[in-house]
Scaffold this motif. Structure first.
Motif, PDB file in Angstrom:
ATOM      1  N   GLY A  44       0.820  -1.206   0.000  1.00  0.00           N
ATOM      2  CA  GLY A  44       0.000   0.000   0.000  1.00  0.00           C
ATOM      3  C   GLY A  44       0.856   1.260   0.000  1.00  0.00           C
ATOM      4  N   LEU A  45       1.918   1.269   0.818  1.00  0.00           N
ATOM      5  CA  LEU A  45       2.820   2.415   0.846  1.00  0.00           C
ATOM      6  C   LEU A  45       3.543   2.578  -0.485  1.00  0.00           C
ATOM      7  CD1 LEU A  45       4.336   2.122   4.425  1.00  0.00           C
ATOM      8  CD2 LEU A  45       2.792   3.881   3.564  1.00  0.00           C
ATOM      9  N   LEU A  46       3.922   1.467  -1.086  1.00  0.00           N
ATOM     10  CA  LEU A  46       4.554   1.529  -2.403  1.00  0.00           C
ATOM     11  C   LEU A  46       3.585   2.095  -3.438  1.00  0.00           C
ATOM     12  CD1 LEU A  46       7.051   0.885  -4.102  1.00  0.00           C
ATOM     13  CD2 LEU A  46       6.086  -1.378  -4.495  1.00  0.00           C
ATOM     14  N   GLY A  47       2.342   1.647  -3.399  1.00  0.00           N
ATOM     15  CA  GLY A  47       1.320   2.171  -4.308  1.00  0.00           C
ATOM     16  C   GLY A  47       1.062   3.644  -4.070  1.00  0.00           C
ATOM     17  N   LEU A  48       1.005   4.041  -2.810  1.00  0.00           N
ATOM     18  CA  LEU A  48       0.797   5.446  -2.470  1.00  0.00           C
ATOM     19  C   LEU A  48       1.950   6.314  -2.964  1.00  0.00           C
ATOM     20  CD1 LEU A  48      -1.079   7.421  -0.985  1.00  0.00           C
ATOM     21  CD2 LEU A  48       0.271   6.981   1.068  1.00  0.00           C
ATOM     22  N   SER A  49       3.158   5.821  -2.815  1.00  0.00           N
ATOM     23  CA  SER A  49       4.301   6.601  -3.294  1.00  0.00           C
ATOM     24  C   SER A  49       4.299   6.679  -4.821  1.00  0.00           C
ATOM     25  CB  SER A  49       5.620   6.013  -2.786  1.00  0.00           C
ATOM     26  OG  SER A  49       5.918   4.790  -3.420  1.00  0.00           O
ATOM     27  N   PHE A  50       3.842   5.625  -5.498  1.00  0.00           N
ATOM     28  CA  PHE A  50       3.731   5.666  -6.952  1.00  0.00           C
ATOM     29  C   PHE A  50       2.692   6.696  -7.388  1.00  0.00           C
ATOM     30  CE2 PHE A  50       1.979   4.119 -11.005  1.00  0.00           C
ATOM     31  CZ  PHE A  50       3.142   4.184 -11.773  1.00  0.00           C
ATOM     32  N   VAL A  51       1.566   6.729  -6.689  1.00  0.00           N
ATOM     33  CA  VAL A  51       0.529   7.722  -6.992  1.00  0.00           C
ATOM     34  C   VAL A  51       1.080   9.128  -6.763  1.00  0.00           C
ATOM     35  CG1 VAL A  51      -1.697   8.642  -6.194  1.00  0.00           C
ATOM     36  CG2 VAL A  51      -1.419   6.191  -6.585  1.00  0.00           C
ATOM     37  N   PHE A  52       1.856   9.309  -5.710  1.00  0.00           N
ATOM     38  CA  PHE A  52       2.449  10.612  -5.435  1.00  0.00           C
ATOM     39  C   PHE A  52       3.420  11.015  -6.540  1.00  0.00           C
ATOM     40  CE2 PHE A  52       5.537  13.425  -3.346  1.00  0.00           C
ATOM     41  CZ  PHE A  52       4.664  14.447  -3.010  1.00  0.00           C
ATOM     42  N   MET A  53       4.199  10.038  -7.055  1.00  0.00           N
ATOM     43  CA  MET A  53       5.111  10.346  -8.150  1.00  0.00           C
ATOM     44  C   MET A  53       4.334  10.767  -9.401  1.00  0.00           C
ATOM     45  SD  MET A  53       7.853   8.092 -10.289  1.00  0.00           S
ATOM     46  CE  MET A  53       6.526   7.257 -11.103  1.00  0.00           C
ATOM     47  N   ILE A  54       3.263  10.061  -9.706  1.00  0.00           N
ATOM     48  CA  ILE A  54       2.419  10.413 -10.858  1.00  0.00           C
ATOM     49  C   ILE A  54       1.828  11.813 -10.646  1.00  0.00           C
ATOM     50  CG2 ILE A  54       0.328   9.802 -12.134  1.00  0.00           C
ATOM     51  CD1 ILE A  54       2.668   7.936 -12.678  1.00  0.00           C
ATOM     52  N   SER A  56       3.058  14.248  -8.832  1.00  0.00           N
ATOM     53  CA  SER A  56       4.130  15.237  -8.964  1.00  0.00           C
ATOM     54  C   SER A  56       4.432  15.510 -10.430  1.00  0.00           C
ATOM     55  CB  SER A  56       5.396  14.742  -8.258  1.00  0.00           C
ATOM     56  OG  SER A  56       5.175  14.610  -6.882  1.00  0.00           O
ATOM     57  N   ASN A  57       4.459  14.470 -11.239  1.00  0.00           N
ATOM     58  CA  ASN A  57       4.686  14.664 -12.675  1.00  0.00           C
ATOM     59  C   ASN A  57       3.537  15.430 -13.314  1.00  0.00           C
ATOM     60  OD1 ASN A  57       7.252  13.539 -13.333  1.00  0.00           O
ATOM     61  ND2 ASN A  57       6.394  11.528 -12.908  1.00  0.00           N
ATOM     62  N   TRP A  58       2.335  15.165 -12.892  1.00  0.00           N
ATOM     63  CA  TRP A  58       1.173  15.880 -13.409  1.00  0.00           C
ATOM     64  C   TRP A  58       1.265  17.369 -13.063  1.00  0.00           C
ATOM     65  CZ3 TRP A  58      -3.444  17.561 -10.656  1.00  0.00           C
ATOM     66  CH2 TRP A  58      -4.470  17.984 -11.509  1.00  0.00           C
ATOM     67  N   ILE A  59       1.662  17.673 -11.824  1.00  0.00           N
ATOM     68  CA  ILE A  59       1.838  19.060 -11.393  1.00  0.00           C
ATOM     69  C   ILE A  59       2.908  19.744 -12.242  1.00  0.00           C
ATOM     70  CG2 ILE A  59       2.657  20.533  -9.492  1.00  0.00           C
ATOM     71  CD1 ILE A  59      -0.159  19.605  -9.058  1.00  0.00           C
TER      72      ILE A  59
END
Length: 118
Positions: A44-54, A56-59
């Protein structure tokens, strides 16, 4: 908003990582440490960090579009008053715009490298 989101995610992740570390050191048996719950939490933490990376790229993409729109707007406004050679001379061959885009691209690479390392 974005900075507050970053801080919240950081606090959330560090809280769960500290729980994981405390539980790891509190138990001696390896089978008890790596149980199903902790595996799901780690995924879950790995998935959450992946979502955060996506996110950040979107921003960063939004920021690049905003800079381009502002830059094009400045060029358009200047075209009413100046000839194109004067505009190019004032804007120094789009040097500032290219510098901003280069900075954002470096930031994207940094985000991705930090995500891979983390």
């Amino acid at each position: 908003f974005y900075n507050n989101f970053q801080k919240t995610i950081f606090v959330f992740i560090s809280f769960y990582l500290s729980i994981f570390v405390i539980r790891t050191y509190a138990k001696i048996d390896v089978e008890d440490v790596f149980n199903k719950q902790l595996t799901y939490m780690a995924l879950g933490l790995l998935g959450l960090s992946f979502v955060f990376m996506i996110f950040s790229n979107w921003i960063l993409n939004l920021e690049k579009k905003r800079i381009k729109a502002k830059y094009d707007d400045v060029k358009e406004r200047a075209s009413d008053v100046l000839v194109s050679q004067d505009i190019e001379m004032l804007l120094n061959g789009d040097k500032e715009y290219k510098s901003e885009i280069k900075f954002l691209n470096k930031r994207r690479c940094l985000y991705i490298i930090l995500w891979i390392i983390g």
